[in-house]
Design a protein around this motif. Structure first.
Motif, PDB file in Angstrom:
ATOM      1  N   GLY A  87       6.144   2.237   1.537  1.00 38.48           N
ATOM      2  CA  GLY A  87       4.921   1.453   1.373  1.00 38.48           C
ATOM      3  C   GLY A  87       4.644   0.607   2.594  1.00 38.48           C
ATOM      4  O   GLY A  87       5.521   0.377   3.434  1.00 38.48           O
ATOM      5  N   TYR A  88       3.394   0.190   2.683  1.00 37.26           N
ATOM      6  CA  TYR A  88       2.989  -0.658   3.803  1.00 37.26           C
ATOM      7  C   TYR A  88       2.563  -1.994   3.219  1.00 37.26           C
ATOM      8  O   TYR A  88       1.640  -2.086   2.409  1.00 37.26           O
ATOM      9  CB  TYR A  88       1.824   0.000   4.555  1.00 37.26           C
ATOM     10  N   ASN A  89       3.295  -3.035   3.634  1.00 39.33           N
ATOM     11  CA  ASN A  89       3.177  -4.347   3.024  1.00 39.33           C
ATOM     12  C   ASN A  89       2.067  -5.171   3.671  1.00 39.33           C
ATOM     13  O   ASN A  89       2.072  -5.383   4.868  1.00 39.33           O
ATOM     14  CB  ASN A  89       4.535  -5.016   3.226  1.00 39.33           C
ATOM     15  N   LEU A  90       1.108  -5.610   2.868  1.00 43.35           N
ATOM     16  CA  LEU A  90       0.002  -6.401   3.407  1.00 43.35           C
ATOM     17  C   LEU A  90      -0.129  -7.719   2.658  1.00 43.35           C
ATOM     18  O   LEU A  90      -0.017  -7.740   1.434  1.00 43.35           O
ATOM     19  CB  LEU A  90      -1.312  -5.639   3.254  1.00 43.35           C
ATOM     20  N   LEU A 123      10.632   8.641   6.413  1.00 42.84           N
ATOM     21  CA  LEU A 123      10.910   9.382   7.632  1.00 42.84           C
ATOM     22  C   LEU A 123      12.112   8.755   8.319  1.00 42.84           C
ATOM     23  O   LEU A 123      12.378   7.560   8.157  1.00 42.84           O
ATOM     24  CB  LEU A 123       9.688   9.330   8.553  1.00 42.84           C
ATOM     25  N   THR A 124      12.828   9.550   9.079  1.00 43.56           N
ATOM     26  CA  THR A 124      14.013   9.007   9.738  1.00 43.56           C
ATOM     27  C   THR A 124      13.618   7.887  10.698  1.00 43.56           C
ATOM     28  O   THR A 124      12.583   7.942  11.347  1.00 43.56           O
ATOM     29  CB  THR A 124      14.748  10.099  10.550  1.00 43.56           C
ATOM     30  N   GLY A 125      14.447   6.889  10.762  1.00 44.63           N
ATOM     31  CA  GLY A 125      14.184   5.780  11.661  1.00 44.63           C
ATOM     32  C   GLY A 125      13.472   4.632  10.981  1.00 44.63           C
ATOM     33  O   GLY A 125      13.393   3.542  11.510  1.00 44.63           O
ATOM     34  N   ARG A 126      12.992   4.888   9.788  1.00 47.21           N
ATOM     35  CA  ARG A 126      12.314   3.830   9.070  1.00 47.21           C
ATOM     36  C   ARG A 126      13.350   2.856   8.509  1.00 47.21           C
ATOM     37  O   ARG A 126      14.386   3.266   8.012  1.00 47.21           O
ATOM     38  CB  ARG A 126      11.509   4.452   7.933  1.00 47.21           C
ATOM     39  N   SER A 127      13.068   1.553   8.559  1.00 47.39           N
ATOM     40  CA  SER A 127      14.105   0.619   8.112  1.00 47.39           C
ATOM     41  C   SER A 127      13.695  -0.226   6.925  1.00 47.39           C
ATOM     42  O   SER A 127      14.464  -1.066   6.479  1.00 47.39           O
ATOM     43  CB  SER A 127      14.542  -0.274   9.263  1.00 47.39           C
ATOM     44  N   THR A 128      12.489  -0.041   6.411  1.00 49.89           N
ATOM     45  CA  THR A 128      12.099  -0.818   5.239  1.00 49.89           C
ATOM     46  C   THR A 128      11.820   0.131   4.082  1.00 49.89           C
ATOM     47  O   THR A 128      11.621   1.321   4.295  1.00 49.89           O
ATOM     48  CB  THR A 128      10.827  -1.645   5.517  1.00 49.89           C
ATOM     49  N   PRO A 129      11.789  -0.399   2.842  1.00 51.17           N
ATOM     50  CA  PRO A 129      11.463   0.461   1.704  1.00 51.17           C
ATOM     51  C   PRO A 129      10.053   1.027   1.857  1.00 51.17           C
ATOM     52  O   PRO A 129       9.256   0.515   2.643  1.00 51.17           O
ATOM     53  CB  PRO A 129      11.547  -0.475   0.502  1.00 51.17           C
ATOM     54  N   GLN A 159       2.040   5.057   0.509  1.00 48.90           N
ATOM     55  CA  GLN A 159       1.730   6.059   1.524  1.00 48.90           C
ATOM     56  C   GLN A 159       1.887   7.466   0.943  1.00 48.90           C
ATOM     57  O   GLN A 159       2.469   7.634  -0.130  1.00 48.90           O
ATOM     58  CB  GLN A 159       2.668   5.876   2.720  1.00 48.90           C
ATOM     59  N   MET A 197       5.366  10.964   3.839  1.00 47.09           N
ATOM     60  CA  MET A 197       5.446   9.974   4.914  1.00 47.09           C
ATOM     61  C   MET A 197       6.337   8.788   4.522  1.00 47.09           C
ATOM     62  O   MET A 197       6.458   7.839   5.258  1.00 47.09           O
ATOM     63  CB  MET A 197       4.047   9.415   5.212  1.00 47.09           C
ATOM     64  N   GLN A 207       0.848  -1.178   0.000  1.00 46.10           N
ATOM     65  CA  GLN A 207       0.000   0.000   0.000  1.00 46.10           C
ATOM     66  C   GLN A 207       0.889   1.235   0.000  1.00 46.10           C
ATOM     67  O   GLN A 207       1.779   1.359   0.850  1.00 46.10           O
ATOM     68  CB  GLN A 207      -0.856  -0.035   1.254  1.00 46.10           C
TER      69      GLN A 207
END
Lengths: 291, 278
Positions: free
Chosen positions: B66-69, B58-64, B51, B55, B49
């Protein structure tokens, strides 16, 4: 409008996402090589509130407020699943505990049970993970921990979904002799019937496993192989290919059940908050000023 | 429908398939020569999905981004487990059991070759040759010898079958050699498909020489050679392991309950959304 109404609505949506992720884990509690995912939520960026209409024209700051939350990412947990013995010659489990050297100190990072190491400056280093390398019908290279392979009538080594399993020469592997005579050593090398070494399974190591995107059908894809740090296994890496075993899913069903209940109740709490706001609005609209 | 409901529905469906498979295995616990089946599962197609643009990283994010479902788990394949079943003595001279990974070659109804593991053969009067008896499976298909011909022996004679499948017949006039039963070593079990009457055929497009190798053509010193033998007067039982099937069933049942619980929970959440307004 009351600010909290949308915050609570955002909370409901986020809890729904969390619930979806846990359901996906539960659905795969028996899937070979499945890696649990956890939903990570983040608050919306803070906004600065100020009082308006004071004595002076300049507005006086009150403080900061987050106006909501969103499900930001699904973080896979690449911990090792248990190796379950099946006795089939075409079943493989990858048991890996790869180490990574800290370039500053020259020592290996110490990873915790979830496969990460938090540095003194707060940065996080993830443990490299090993995967079988497979190729789909379109020629895209994918990575998987699901070693439930099959040999088709033409002798090709395939995953359950029909992806070709690649060897160290980046070509699909074929099995020449009888399948029940297949021998593979603990480095993934096929041992020929006369004892000589045959082709070897290509085990890829992802130094940034979180950069791998789940692709369904038991495989991961590296949208950006450089960012994921994909390399063939280095010699002497701490990994073992176990023939005749399969890696079970690493989903913790008790944890999943608790997460499910938590998400549901947090959803309920947010729903209640919306109802309270609704009651406040009701009072504001219908009761204030009633004669 | 929300994503949780789809995931749990999909996995309930695939667990039901798994249960059907286990039931099939358990039902054939006493079927001679039955080979148990096994299913593989994979997670289903994933949707990423997207985003809002600000969004995504953002800093601290560790995956590529999108939101994986995902949408549950599905059954991706079925495979036959060709491990040896137990061998039970019956004392009947026409009951044959294969020890090792091989199959008898028989002639299917349409005249093509088929293979079977079930050796509860019978001697039937041969309509083509009066005075002869044909060796057939319990369903009436002819058993073939190494020349590709149906096995036929003089009626009312004593049949002896050696470990390599060689037939010897003894009657009042003496002892005669009557060829050798065709045994085929199974190189690639996935090249076989189940037919009716306990028989296997080749999957479409498969080359017989890849899938099976005639045991009598194996060269000396081939590791497969010493692993096949025929035992007369015995039958191979089903290779279903009841305790394994029951354990799997427990596991399936609990997974089913867990998924059903997730479905109930997402249903409750939907109910809450419906009752937002009092």
């Amino acid at each position: 409008m009351l600010r909290g109404l949308y915050t609570a609505a955002a909370g409901m949506i986020t809890q729904q996402r969390l619930h979806d992720t846990v359901t996906q884990n539960i659905a795969n509690v028996n899937t070979t090589g499945y890696k649990q995912v956890n939903s990570v939520a983040r608050s919306f960026p803070e906004v600065l509130l100020s009082a308006v209409g004071g004595k002076q024209n300049s507005s006086a700051p009150i403080g900061k407020l987050n106006t909501g939350v969103f499900a930001e990412e699904t973080l896979p947990t690449f911990t090792q699943g248990d190796a379950r013995e099946t006795g089939k010659t075409t079943d493989f489990a990858l048991v890996a505990d790869l180490q990574l050297q800290n370039p500053d100190t020259g020592e290996n990072y110490v990873f915790d049970a979830s496969g990460k190491s938090v540095q003194e400056d707060g940065s996080v280093v993830y443990q490299p993970q090993a995967f079988f390398t497979v190729r789909d019908a379109e020629g895209n290279v994918k990575y998987t921990r699901d070693g439930d392979f099959h040999v088709d009538a033409a002798g090709r080594l395939l995953t359950a979904e029909g992806y070709e399993v690649l060897g160290t020469d980046n070509n699909p592997l074929t099995i020449g002799g009888a399948v029940d005579q297949l021998k593979v050593d603990n480095q993934g090398r096929i041992v020929n019937s006369d004892g000589t070494n045959g082709p070897q399974l290509l085990i890829s190591v992802a130094n940034q496993p979180n950069q791998l995107v789940r692709d369904g059908n038991g495989v991961f894809e590296a949208a950006d192989p450089a960012a994921a740090g994909i390399n063939p296994t280095a010699a002497g890496a701490q990994l073992e290919v176990r023939q005749g075993s399969l890696e079970t899913s690493n989903v913790d069903s008790a944890q999943a059940m608790v997460d499910l209940m938590t998400a549901q109740r947090a959803y309920e709490a947010n729903q209640q908050v919306i109802q309270y706001y609704d009651k406040s609005l009701d009072k504001a609209v219908n009761e204030i000023g009633r004669v | 429908m929300n994503n949780s409901m789809i995931s749990s529905m999909v996995s309930l469906g695939s667990l039901q398939q798994r249960l059907d498979l286990l039931a099939d295995n358990i039902a054939n616990l006493n079927t001679n020569g039955y080979k148990s089946k096994d299913a593989s599962f994979v997670d289903t197609l994933t949707r990423v999905q997207q985003q809002a643009k600000d969004m995504t990283q953002l800093t601290g994010r560790s995956t590529p981004s999108g939101y994986n479902l995902g949408f549950g788990a599905k059954m991706s394949g079925l495979s036959l487990d060709f491990t040896q079943g137990e061998i039970k003595d019956t004392g009947l001279p026409t009951d044959l059991a294969i020890q090792g990974n091989a199959l008898f070659r028989v002639r299917a109804a349409d005249g093509s070759d088929a293979w079977t593991r079930v050796g509860d053969f019978q001697l039937h009067p041969d309509p083509a040759n009066p005075g002869q008896a044909a060796l057939v499976t319990s369903q009436g298909y002819s058993v073939l010898d190494t020349t590709g011909q149906p096995v036929s022996v003089p009626a009312n004679s004593k049949l002896q079958i050696a470990a390599d499948g060689t037939l010897t017949v003894t009657d009042a006039t003496g002892t005669f050699d009557f060829g050798q039963l065709q045994l085929d070593y199974v190189n690639r079990p996935e090249g076989l498909v189940e037919l009716t009457d306990n028989m296997y055929g080749l999957v479409s497009g498969a080359v017989q020489g890849d899938v099976l190798t005639a045991v009598d053509t194996l060269a000396d010193g081939d590791p497969r050679l010493n692993k096949v033998s025929v035992r007369q007067g015995a039958l191979e039982q089903s290779n279903v392991d009841l305790s394994k099937e029951m354990t799997d069933m427990l596991q399936v049942q609990r997974a089913y309950q867990l998924s059903a619980r997730a479905l109930t929970s997402s249903e409750a959440m939907m109910n809450m959304a419906n009752h937002l307004r009092g």
